[in-house]
Design a protein around this motif. Structure first.
Motif, PDB file in Angstrom:
ATOM      1  N   CYS A 147       0.860  -1.195   0.000  1.00 47.46           N
ATOM      2  CA  CYS A 147       0.000   0.000   0.000  1.00 47.46           C
ATOM      3  C   CYS A 147       0.894   1.242   0.000  1.00 47.46           C
ATOM      4  N   ASP A 148       0.441   2.283  -0.741  1.00 46.36           N
ATOM      5  CA  ASP A 148       1.240   3.515  -0.781  1.00 46.36           C
ATOM      6  C   ASP A 148       0.817   4.469   0.343  1.00 46.36           C
ATOM      7  N   GLY A 149       1.230   5.754   0.228  1.00 45.94           N
ATOM      8  CA  GLY A 149       0.989   6.709   1.312  1.00 45.94           C
ATOM      9  C   GLY A 149      -0.454   7.088   1.498  1.00 45.94           C
ATOM     10  N   SER A 153      -4.576   2.856  -1.909  1.00 46.16           N
ATOM     11  CA  SER A 153      -4.089   2.276  -3.156  1.00 46.16           C
ATOM     12  C   SER A 153      -3.139   1.130  -2.805  1.00 46.16           C
ATOM     13  N   CYS A 154      -3.604  -0.120  -3.061  1.00 51.53           N
ATOM     14  CA  CYS A 154      -2.834  -1.305  -2.673  1.00 51.53           C
ATOM     15  C   CYS A 154      -2.783  -2.309  -3.822  1.00 51.53           C
ATOM     16  N   ILE A 155      -1.762  -3.095  -3.833  1.00 50.51           N
ATOM     17  CA  ILE A 155      -1.627  -4.207  -4.780  1.00 50.51           C
ATOM     18  C   ILE A 155      -1.265  -5.443  -3.985  1.00 50.51           C
ATOM     19  N   SER A 156      -1.599  -6.626  -4.528  1.00 51.85           N
ATOM     20  CA  SER A 156      -1.291  -7.873  -3.804  1.00 51.85           C
ATOM     21  C   SER A 156      -0.957  -8.979  -4.799  1.00 51.85           C
ATOM     22  N   SER A 157      -0.273 -10.005  -4.303  1.00 56.29           N
ATOM     23  CA  SER A 157       0.050 -11.200  -5.089  1.00 56.29           C
ATOM     24  C   SER A 157       0.228 -12.349  -4.113  1.00 56.29           C
ATOM     25  N   GLY A 189       3.166   3.215 -18.243  1.00 55.05           N
ATOM     26  CA  GLY A 189       3.066   1.879 -17.677  1.00 55.05           C
ATOM     27  C   GLY A 189       3.592   1.772 -16.268  1.00 55.05           C
ATOM     28  N   GLN A 190       4.009   2.843 -15.649  1.00 59.66           N
ATOM     29  CA  GLN A 190       4.542   2.809 -14.291  1.00 59.66           C
ATOM     30  C   GLN A 190       3.545   3.464 -13.331  1.00 59.66           C
ATOM     31  N   TYR A 191       3.733   3.156 -12.064  1.00 62.37           N
ATOM     32  CA  TYR A 191       2.822   3.672 -11.036  1.00 62.37           C
ATOM     33  C   TYR A 191       3.550   4.709 -10.186  1.00 62.37           C
ATOM     34  N   THR A 192       2.913   5.859 -10.067  1.00 62.65           N
ATOM     35  CA  THR A 192       3.454   6.906  -9.204  1.00 62.65           C
ATOM     36  C   THR A 192       2.679   6.888  -7.892  1.00 62.65           C
ATOM     37  N   PRO A 193       3.327   6.507  -6.802  1.00 58.57           N
ATOM     38  CA  PRO A 193       2.604   6.358  -5.533  1.00 58.57           C
ATOM     39  C   PRO A 193       2.275   7.722  -4.905  1.00 58.57           C
ATOM     40  N   HIS A 194       1.286   7.652  -4.040  1.00 56.58           N
ATOM     41  CA  HIS A 194       0.971   8.848  -3.254  1.00 56.58           C
ATOM     42  C   HIS A 194       2.019   9.012  -2.164  1.00 56.58           C
ATOM     43  N   PRO A 195       2.427  10.219  -1.911  1.00 60.10           N
ATOM     44  CA  PRO A 195       3.385  10.411  -0.821  1.00 60.10           C
ATOM     45  C   PRO A 195       2.742  10.120   0.529  1.00 60.10           C
ATOM     46  N   PHE A 219       7.287   2.168   5.503  1.00 55.94           N
ATOM     47  CA  PHE A 219       8.317   2.984   4.869  1.00 55.94           C
ATOM     48  C   PHE A 219       7.670   4.311   4.438  1.00 55.94           C
ATOM     49  N   ALA A 220       8.480   5.314   4.221  1.00 52.45           N
ATOM     50  CA  ALA A 220       7.993   6.639   3.842  1.00 52.45           C
ATOM     51  C   ALA A 220       8.196   6.865   2.356  1.00 52.45           C
ATOM     52  N   ILE A 221       7.163   7.477   1.741  1.00 59.81           N
ATOM     53  CA  ILE A 221       7.250   7.845   0.323  1.00 59.81           C
ATOM     54  C   ILE A 221       7.263   9.374   0.291  1.00 59.81           C
ATOM     55  N   ASP A 222       8.355   9.910  -0.198  1.00 61.36           N
ATOM     56  CA  ASP A 222       8.513  11.361  -0.231  1.00 61.36           C
ATOM     57  C   ASP A 222       7.813  11.931  -1.449  1.00 61.36           C
ATOM     58  N   GLY A 223       7.207  13.107  -1.282  1.00 62.23           N
ATOM     59  CA  GLY A 223       6.597  13.818  -2.386  1.00 62.23           C
ATOM     60  C   GLY A 223       7.643  14.587  -3.195  1.00 62.23           C
ATOM     61  N   PRO A 224       7.210  15.259  -4.263  1.00 61.46           N
ATOM     62  CA  PRO A 224       8.175  16.027  -5.063  1.00 61.46           C
ATOM     63  C   PRO A 224       8.753  17.166  -4.238  1.00 61.46           C
ATOM     64  N   PRO A 225       9.959  17.553  -4.548  1.00 68.31           N
ATOM     65  CA  PRO A 225      10.559  18.672  -3.795  1.00 68.31           C
ATOM     66  C   PRO A 225       9.777  19.952  -4.044  1.00 68.31           C
ATOM     67  N   PRO A 226       9.681  20.826  -3.048  1.00 65.25           N
ATOM     68  CA  PRO A 226       8.958  22.097  -3.249  1.00 65.25           C
ATOM     69  C   PRO A 226       9.622  22.940  -4.327  1.00 65.25           C
ATOM     70  N   ALA A 227       8.791  23.696  -5.022  1.00 68.83           N
ATOM     71  CA  ALA A 227       9.330  24.553  -6.084  1.00 68.83           C
ATOM     72  C   ALA A 227      10.209  25.625  -5.475  1.00 68.83           C
ATOM     73  N   SER A 228      11.364  25.805  -6.054  1.00 68.00           N
ATOM     74  CA  SER A 228      12.309  26.803  -5.538  1.00 68.00           C
ATOM     75  C   SER A 228      11.908  28.198  -5.999  1.00 68.00           C
ATOM     76  N   THR A 229      12.009  29.241  -5.106  1.00 64.57           N
ATOM     77  CA  THR A 229      11.685  30.639  -5.440  1.00 64.57           C
ATOM     78  C   THR A 229      12.950  31.474  -5.382  1.00 64.57           C
ATOM     79  N   THR A 230      13.173  32.262  -6.415  1.00 67.48           N
ATOM     80  CA  THR A 230      14.368  33.130  -6.470  1.00 67.48           C
ATOM     81  C   THR A 230      13.906  34.578  -6.561  1.00 67.48           C
ATOM     82  N   SER A 231      14.319  35.455  -5.614  1.00 72.74           N
ATOM     83  CA  SER A 231      13.942  36.877  -5.627  1.00 72.74           C
ATOM     84  C   SER A 231      14.871  37.637  -6.560  1.00 72.74           C
TER      85      SER A 231
END
Length: 241
Positions: A147-149, A153-157, A189-195, A219-231
């Motif tokens: 199961c993801d974050g 959403s789970c898969i089994s075998s 064809g790939q699965y992107t898990p929820h963080p 285990f922990a699933i990390d989300g995408p890195p936050p968008a960087s802001t430049t002043s």
């Protein structure tokens, strides 16, 4: 050897001869008596057979025997009946090995890392140990659940499952291992898990009557890195006197 004399019989033959007298066309008959001569008997010898002191060879008589049909060989005597072999003594049938109960085992699970990005690969391992103190039949098969974050959403075998397999002996104190992999990705064809916090669960089916033992690892699933802001500093204007 003299033969018997041949005798000639005196035969009186009386013939009437018709004598034709010439003249006048008349005829006169007269009797003529002819006397036959008397023959005397003269003895003569019978031909004698030739006797030789040397016996003439006699040709062997031809063999006129016709060979009969050849006799068929006499049939071989039937073998004497043998006594049936004694059936081997049947080996004692061992009692079926009982399955371990959930209280007879200890199970655990783990992952190779604590955190994974959304395009990472999670490698999980599980193990189960027979702590009953006696031999058991090995688990029939293992089931895997991922199961993801999102926790939804789970898969089994499961497997391998072979209902006709001969049960294996699971010795007391022995440990059996299992492993599975879940690969994340963002391509086709790939699965992107929820963080969030995901987990993997190993379930060993100990017997056909429903006894199971399970172990879970998180285990922990990390989300995408936050968008960087430049002043960007505002441009300064200068006044030209």
């Amino acid at each position: 050897m003299l033969g018997t004399a041949l005798c000639a019989a005196i035969v009186a033959v009386e013939a009437v001869v018709l004598v034709v007298v010439g003249g006048g066309g008349s005829t006169k008959g007269s009797d003529v008596h002819v006397a036959s001569a008397v023959s005397t008997t003269v003895p003569f010898e019978q031909p004698r057979s030739v006797v030789s002191s040397v016996q003439a060879p006699v040709a062997p008589a031809p063999n006129t025997d016709v060979p009969g049909p050849a006799q068929a060989p006499a049939p071989a005597p039937a073998p004497a009946p043998t006594a049936p072999a004694a059936a081997p003594a049947s080996a004692p049938v061992a009692d079926p090995i009982p399955a371990c109960q959930p209280s007879d085992v200890s199970a655990k699970a783990a992952t190779d890392h604590a955190n994974y990005p959304q395009n990472g690969t999670v490698n999980a391992t599980g193990s189960i140990t027979n702590t009953s103190g006696h031999d058991c039949s090995a688990p029939a098969y293992v089931e895997y659940l991922w199961c993801d974050g999102s926790a939804s959403s789970c898969i089994s075998s499961a497997g391998p499952i072979n209902p006709n397999a001969t049960p294996e002996i699971w010795r007391a104190g022995a440990t059996r291992a299992a492993a599975d992999v879940w690969q994340f990705g963002s391509g086709p064809g790939q699965y992107t898990p929820h963080p969030g916090t995901g987990h993997v669960k190993f379930t060993w089916h100990l017997s056909e009557n429903g006894g199971v033992a399970a172990a879970t690892a998180s285990f922990a699933i990390d989300g995408p890195p936050p968008a960087s802001t430049t002043s960007v500093p505002a441009p300064t204007s200068t006044t030209v006197p």
